[in-house]
Design an enzyme around this catalytic site. Structure first.
Site, PDB file in Angstrom:
ATOM      1  N   ASN A   7      32.060 -44.583  15.653  1.00  0.00           N
ATOM      2  CA  ASN A   7      32.387 -43.637  16.853  1.00  0.00           C
ATOM      3  C   ASN A   7      32.797 -44.337  18.171  1.00  0.00           C
ATOM      4  O   ASN A   7      31.695 -44.200  18.659  1.00  0.00           O
ATOM      5  CB  ASN A   7      30.689 -42.617  16.800  1.00  0.00           C
ATOM      6  CG  ASN A   7      31.637 -41.317  17.664  1.00  0.00           C
ATOM      7  OD1 ASN A   7      32.091 -40.795  18.402  1.00  0.00           O
ATOM      8  ND2 ASN A   7      29.957 -40.558  17.572  1.00  0.00           N
ATOM      9  N   ARG A  90      34.720 -41.515  12.919  1.00  0.00           N
ATOM     10  CA  ARG A  90      34.368 -40.116  13.700  1.00  0.00           C
ATOM     11  C   ARG A  90      35.899 -39.986  14.496  1.00  0.00           C
ATOM     12  O   ARG A  90      35.850 -40.308  14.978  1.00  0.00           O
ATOM     13  CB  ARG A  90      33.328 -39.770  14.438  1.00  0.00           C
ATOM     14  CG  ARG A  90      33.122 -38.551  15.010  1.00  0.00           C
ATOM     15  CD  ARG A  90      31.842 -38.098  15.896  1.00  0.00           C
ATOM     16  NE  ARG A  90      31.990 -36.923  16.291  1.00  0.00           N
ATOM     17  CZ  ARG A  90      31.757 -36.796  17.633  1.00  0.00           C
ATOM     18  NH1 ARG A  90      30.600 -38.010  18.427  1.00  0.00           N
ATOM     19  NH2 ARG A  90      31.373 -35.654  17.818  1.00  0.00           N
ATOM     20  N   HIS A 179      30.999 -30.486  16.127  1.00  0.00           N
ATOM     21  CA  HIS A 179      30.274 -30.797  15.404  1.00  0.00           C
ATOM     22  C   HIS A 179      30.504 -29.910  13.751  1.00  0.00           C
ATOM     23  O   HIS A 179      28.622 -29.717  13.292  1.00  0.00           O
ATOM     24  CB  HIS A 179      29.207 -30.036  15.972  1.00  0.00           C
ATOM     25  CG  HIS A 179      28.462 -29.679  17.218  1.00  0.00           C
ATOM     26  ND1 HIS A 179      28.221 -28.913  18.600  1.00  0.00           N
ATOM     27  CD2 HIS A 179      28.273 -31.171  17.645  1.00  0.00           C
ATOM     28  CE1 HIS A 179      27.734 -29.361  19.140  1.00  0.00           C
ATOM     29  NE2 HIS A 179      27.624 -30.737  19.120  1.00  0.00           N
ATOM     30  N   ARG A 240      26.505 -28.210  29.932  1.00  0.00           N
ATOM     31  CA  ARG A 240      27.702 -27.241  29.785  1.00  0.00           C
ATOM     32  C   ARG A 240      27.619 -25.904  30.133  1.00  0.00           C
ATOM     33  O   ARG A 240      26.820 -25.438  29.544  1.00  0.00           O
ATOM     34  CB  ARG A 240      28.792 -27.742  28.425  1.00  0.00           C
ATOM     35  CG  ARG A 240      29.848 -28.686  28.021  1.00  0.00           C
ATOM     36  CD  ARG A 240      29.970 -28.609  27.164  1.00  0.00           C
ATOM     37  NE  ARG A 240      30.727 -30.131  26.796  1.00  0.00           N
ATOM     38  CZ  ARG A 240      30.285 -30.395  25.893  1.00  0.00           C
ATOM     39  NH1 ARG A 240      29.111 -30.128  24.504  1.00  0.00           N
ATOM     40  NH2 ARG A 240      31.008 -31.550  25.017  1.00  0.00           N
ATOM     41  N   GLU A 384      24.782 -37.345  11.275  1.00  0.00           N
ATOM     42  CA  GLU A 384      26.187 -37.175  11.225  1.00  0.00           C
ATOM     43  C   GLU A 384      27.047 -38.494  10.732  1.00  0.00           C
ATOM     44  O   GLU A 384      27.978 -38.096   9.974  1.00  0.00           O
ATOM     45  CB  GLU A 384      26.798 -36.596  12.304  1.00  0.00           C
ATOM     46  CG  GLU A 384      26.835 -35.135  12.739  1.00  0.00           C
ATOM     47  CD  GLU A 384      26.985 -35.078  14.684  1.00  0.00           C
ATOM     48  OE1 GLU A 384      25.953 -35.361  15.657  1.00  0.00           O
ATOM     49  OE2 GLU A 384      27.733 -34.307  14.655  1.00  0.00           O
TER      50      GLU A 384
END
Ligand code: ADP
Length: 397
Positions: A7, A90, A179, A240, A384
């Site tokens: 990643n 990823r 996601h 956010r 993940e």
């Protein structure tokens, strides 16, 4: 099969070496401050976590350090590079081009590059990760696993914005969602735990971490999700803002004499529960502590956050005309019992009853709902990296 999961960010690179046959992590770690100075933190399964300061001028050097650590006699997990059968990368944005994971070829790399505009901070870094691994391991097959792919099944009515159609035609301005690997993994695991075919289920997945999104998974396919063109849309997150009136952007820009880009940067990095709490923290543990001590802003931040999650759950129950299971996952969803209880307090109208004792559990698979609840509410820790390793092994086999 041993799969190295990568990643890659602009100045960091996370990795895990996974044995996909028995789904165990053999070693994992993180390279940080790439291009600045550099450090690698590495941990072999069952071993201590150790950090070394290293000169890391670029990602290729970082990948070669990762390989050194994996091959190391003491902290390593393999004795030869040949033992790495595949690398799973990823990739944040696959645009409309990728609805599933693919084996990486020159053509795929070009197509990922064409999505750079949609994720200018992430995709170029992901590509650097691929190129660096190719340099260090030229003969190892590699797979791209996209954050957006799982959401490509959304119908047009869910992904179109109410904007002039030409922006979709010209620039592909639409909702994509992120996601995806987590929503995919968690919804399938929920069906397993419910001992039902996912094709018979309507599931709402609440991925509540620092970044957060909700998705509606109907009969195994994503039909809606809360993030949009970028990860800024939807829930109130750690930093956010999530959904706001778009007119706020030019309003604040004018008042504060800053550019629209700067306002968007504030929406991404200084808003969410961090902004709502007056800059106190983006971490839910800090906020819960402050709220308990009577900090009013922290209290409002947590209440506003939970209210938004509950509204999305309601919207997705409506979108699917029903819901069989609601699943909490990611850092907050897996561990923050108060946040879960607060969200669930809005859901009685769905016939949901929560077992308060079960809701005290953290970080493990558990049913929060009582057996007579008309909707199952569950916690399923997301993984993940394991999902990326699984998909990589499936394609390379
Ligand atoms: P991301 O991957 O988006 O960076 P995570 O899924 O790791 O985020 O979630 C981070 C959030 O999870 C933090 O706000 C943190 O407060 C929360 N969290 C992690 N562990 C716990 C815990 N044991 N108790 C309460 N909250 C936790």
């Amino acid at each position: 099969m041993k799969v190295l999961v990568i990643n890659c960010g602009s100045s960091s690179l996370k990795y895990q070496l996974i044995d996909s046959a028995n789904e165990t992590v053999l070693a994992k770690g993180l390279c940080e401050r790439i291009g600045i100075d550099g450090a690698i933190t590495h941990q072999k399964a069952g071993g201590e976590k150790q950090t070394w300061q290293m000169d890391m001028p670029n990602h290729t050097k970082a990948v070669s350090y990762v390989i050194d650590k994996l091959l190391d006699k003491e902290v390593g997990a393999i004795s030869s590079l040949d033992e790495i059968d595949a690398v799973g990368h990823r990739i944040v944005h696959g645009g409309e081009k990728f609805a599933k994971s693919v084996i990486i070829t020159e053509e795929v790399m070009k197509a990922i590059e064409e999505c750079n505009d949609l994720a200018p901070l992430h995709n170029p870094a992901n590509l650097i990760g691929i190129r660096s691994c190719r340099e260090v391991m030229p003969n190892v097959p590699m797979v791209a696993v996209f954050d957006t792919a799982f959401h490509q099944t959304m119908p047009k009515k869910a992904y179109m914005y109410g904007l002039p159609n030409e922006y979709y035609e010209k620039y592909k301005v639409r909702r994509y969602g992120f996601h995806g690997t987590s929503h995919d993994y968690v919804s399938h695991r929920a069906a397993q735990l419910l001992e039902k075919d996912i094709k018979d289920l309507k599931i709402i997945v609440c991925h509540l971490g620092n970044g957060a999104s909700v998705s509606a998974v109907q009969y195994g396919e994503c039909v809606d999700t809360s993030m949009g063109l970028t990860p800024l849309e939807g829930l109130i997150m750690g930093t956010r803002s999530g959904d706001i009136d778009p007119a706020i952007v030019s309003f604040i820009a004018q008042k504060e004499h800053i550019s629209a880009e700067e306002v968007i940067n504030i929406c991404n990095k200084k808003s969410g529960v961090l902004g709502l709490s007056g800059g106190l923290s983006s971490d839910f543990r800090d906020l819960a502590g402050a709220a308990q001590e009577g900090n009013e802003l922290a209290k409002v931040a947590l209440e506003t956050w939970a209210y938004r999650v509950a509204k999305y759950v309601g919207a997705y129950a409506a979108a699917m005309n029903g819901v069989d299971a609601i699943v909490f996952t990611a850092g907050v969803g897996e561990n923050n019992t108060a946040a879960r209880a607060e969200v669930c307090s809005y859901l009685n109208y769905l016939g949901i009853t929560i077992d308060d004792a079960a809701n005290q559990k953290r970080g493990e698979e558990v049913f929060l709902s009582t057996p007579d609840s008309s909707v199952s509410v569950m916690v399923i820790p997301t993984d993940e990296e394991m999902a990326i390793a699984r998909q990589t092994a499936m394609l390379v086999k």
